[in-house]
Design an enzyme around this catalytic site. Structure first.
Site, short mmCIF file in Angstrom:
data_model
loop_
_atom_site.label_atom_id
_atom_site.label_comp_id
_atom_site.label_asym_id
_atom_site.label_seq_id
_atom_site.Cartn_x
_atom_site.Cartn_y
_atom_site.Cartn_z
N GLU A 103 0.80 -1.23 0.00
CA GLU A 103 0.00 0.00 0.00
C GLU A 103 0.84 1.28 0.00
OE1 GLU A 103 -0.89 -0.37 4.81
OE2 GLU A 103 -1.87 1.18 3.65
N THR A 125 2.73 -8.26 -0.89
CA THR A 125 2.63 -8.22 0.57
C THR A 125 2.13 -9.57 1.05
OG1 THR A 125 1.40 -7.42 2.49
CG2 THR A 125 0.36 -7.04 0.38
N ILE A 126 2.71 -10.02 2.15
CA ILE A 126 2.19 -11.26 2.70
C ILE A 126 0.78 -11.05 3.23
CG2 ILE A 126 4.47 -12.16 3.29
CD1 ILE A 126 3.70 -11.65 6.28
N ASP A 127 0.42 -9.79 3.50
CA ASP A 127 -0.89 -9.51 4.09
C ASP A 127 -2.06 -9.67 3.10
OD1 ASP A 127 0.49 -8.95 6.37
OD2 ASP A 127 -0.01 -6.82 6.46
N MET A 169 0.80 -12.15 11.31
CA MET A 169 0.78 -10.80 10.73
C MET A 169 -0.57 -10.52 10.09
SD MET A 169 4.57 -9.88 9.38
CE MET A 169 5.89 -9.57 10.55
N GLY A 170 -0.81 -9.26 9.87
CA GLY A 170 -2.10 -8.82 9.31
C GLY A 170 -2.46 -7.53 10.02
N HIS A 273 8.32 -12.46 11.96
CA HIS A 273 8.94 -12.34 10.64
C HIS A 273 9.30 -13.67 9.99
CE1 HIS A 273 9.15 -8.38 12.42
NE2 HIS A 273 9.16 -7.92 11.18
N ARG A 276 7.61 -14.02 6.84
CA ARG A 276 8.05 -13.25 5.68
C ARG A 276 9.35 -13.74 5.09
NH1 ARG A 276 7.31 -7.15 7.40
NH2 ARG A 276 9.54 -7.12 7.11
O1 F6P Z 1 4.36 -6.66 5.28
C1 F6P Z 1 3.31 -6.20 6.07
C2 F6P Z 1 3.56 -6.57 7.46
O2 F6P Z 1 3.78 -7.92 7.40
C3 F6P Z 1 2.50 -6.25 8.50
O3 F6P Z 1 1.56 -7.27 8.70
C4 F6P Z 1 3.31 -6.02 9.74
O4 F6P Z 1 2.62 -5.20 10.65
C5 F6P Z 1 4.51 -5.36 9.20
O5 F6P Z 1 4.73 -5.92 7.94
C6 F6P Z 1 5.72 -5.50 10.10
O6 F6P Z 1 6.87 -5.17 9.38
P1 F6P Z 1 8.21 -4.60 9.99
O7 F6P Z 1 8.47 -5.27 11.29
O8 F6P Z 1 9.21 -4.93 8.94
O9 F6P Z 1 8.03 -3.14 10.16
#
Ligand code: F6P
Length: 344
Positions: A103, A125-127, A169-170, A273, A276
């Site tokens: 986004e 995005t994984i979201d 996450m989400g 993470h 991800r």
């Molecule tokens: O990529 C989106 C996301 O996975 C969100 O769900 C999460 O809040 C965010 O990334 C956390 O990312 P970072 O720890 O890298 O800031």
């Protein structure tokens, strides 16, 4: 000679390298030069770029992360950065920018496009919360990781007769929680779209216990919150350049509440993470590759201001403006399927 600049912005996700590889390999076939911009928009502000060749992208298809690095730099925070960014586009002879992101990155791409800069967006995005595309790459991998974690937690939950809370996450949308929760047979799925009622959650879990199921699995998205709580639970009040706080803590909150209310032991697992990182699934590799090829196709057609998107089984181009107008929240028909299995 057309020169494409490619960058990855925001949180990383499995499949980014597959897009970069596809952009370079397709670009070379079209006779284009491709420049990799390091660390998202930051690289374009400071002029940190590297030429990308077939050689430099060789072997990266299955690799997680991004060979270009990423950042949450927002060039619109500072007027002077936009000027630097424009100067660097000119300096490096970039005729088309391919911005791979979620986004925030796509929001910047859209604003740059409105300023006349030739940009193409690729949604990641994984979201899975980017509008105008059915799926983003990275999501399928995250769902597979969470599903495996739920399967593993099931056996230890059963042995110890515990409530296991899994925080996933989400931020704005509970796609990972919903899909992995259904796939893993969760007993409760809590998502940002639907504030939860603690009494109701307790009731479902107690009903299950009374039926003889002495353990439960609760999947909660980090952005979920109980009814009446205005903001999601966060780790600190600090925000990134796009105004996002670091979420996390709802799992611990829930596990403490459920332990008290049910008089059962509860434990929390925060997957963080892990969701991800690592190698993308075959599905994400193919989707990312198709997106990369289609993005270069749009450059060839000079059809800028668009984002590549998956609609059904087709890759299409949608206006960036449409893609960033809204977030894609969980389909309630899908979410409601999960509830059929609660309390059972
Ligand atoms: O990529 C989106 C996301 O996975 C969100 O769900 C999460 O809040 C965010 O990334 C956390 O990312 P970072 O720890 O890298 O800031």
């Amino acid at each position: 000679m057309t020169t494409i600049g490619v960058l990855t912005g925001g949180g990383d996700c499995p499949g980014l390298n597959a897009v970069i590889r596809a952009v370079v390999r397709t670009g070379v076939k079209h006779g284009f030069d491709v420049i990799g911009i390091r660390d998202g928009w930051h690289g374009l502000i400071v002029g940190d770029v590297e030429p990308l060749t077939e050689y430099s992208v060789s072997g990266i298809l299955p690799r997680g992360g991004t060979i270009l690095g990423t950042s949450r730099t927002n060039p619109f925070k500072n007027e002077a950065d936009i000027q630097r960014l424009r100067d660097n586009i000119r300096k490096f002879g970039i005729d088309a920018l391919i911005a791979i992101g979620g986004e925030d990155t796509l929001g910047v791409a859209n604003k740059l496009s409105a300023m006349g800069i030739p940009v193409i967006g690729v949604p990641k995005t994984i979201d899975n919360d980017v509008a105008a595309t059915d799926f983003t790459f990275g999501f399928d991998t995250a769902v597979a990781i969470v599903t495996e974690a739920i399967d593993r937690l099931h056996t230890t939950a059963e042995s110890h007769r515990r409530v296991m809370v899994v925080e996933v996450m989400g931020r704005h949308a509970g796609w990972i929680a919903t899909m992995a929760g259904i796939a893993g047979g969760a007993d409760q799925i809590l998502i940002p779209e639907v504030p939860f009622n603690l009494d109701e959650v307790t009731r479902h879990l107690r009903a299950r216990y009374e039926k003889g199921k002495k353990f439960s699995i609760v999947v909660v998205a980090e952005g979920a919150r109980p009814e009446g709580m205005k903001e999601a639970i966060t780790q600190s009040a600090m925000t990134d350049e796009f105004g996002h706080v670091t979420l996390g803590g709802v799992g611990t909150f829930l596990s403490e509440e459920l332990e008290k209310r049910l008089g059962m032991e509860a434990r929390v697992t925060v997957l963080g993470h892990v969701q991800r990182g690592g190698t993308p699934t075959a599905h994400d590799r193919v989707l990312a590759t198709r997106f990369g090829v289609a993005a270069v196709g749009l450059v060839e057609e000079k059809d800028f201001g668009k984002m590549v998107a998956l609609r059904g089984t087709d890759i299409v181009a949608v206006p960036l403006e449409e893609a960033v107008a809204d977030l894609k929240t969980v389909d309630m028909d899908l979410y409601n399927i999960a509830s059929i299995f609660y309390g059972g």
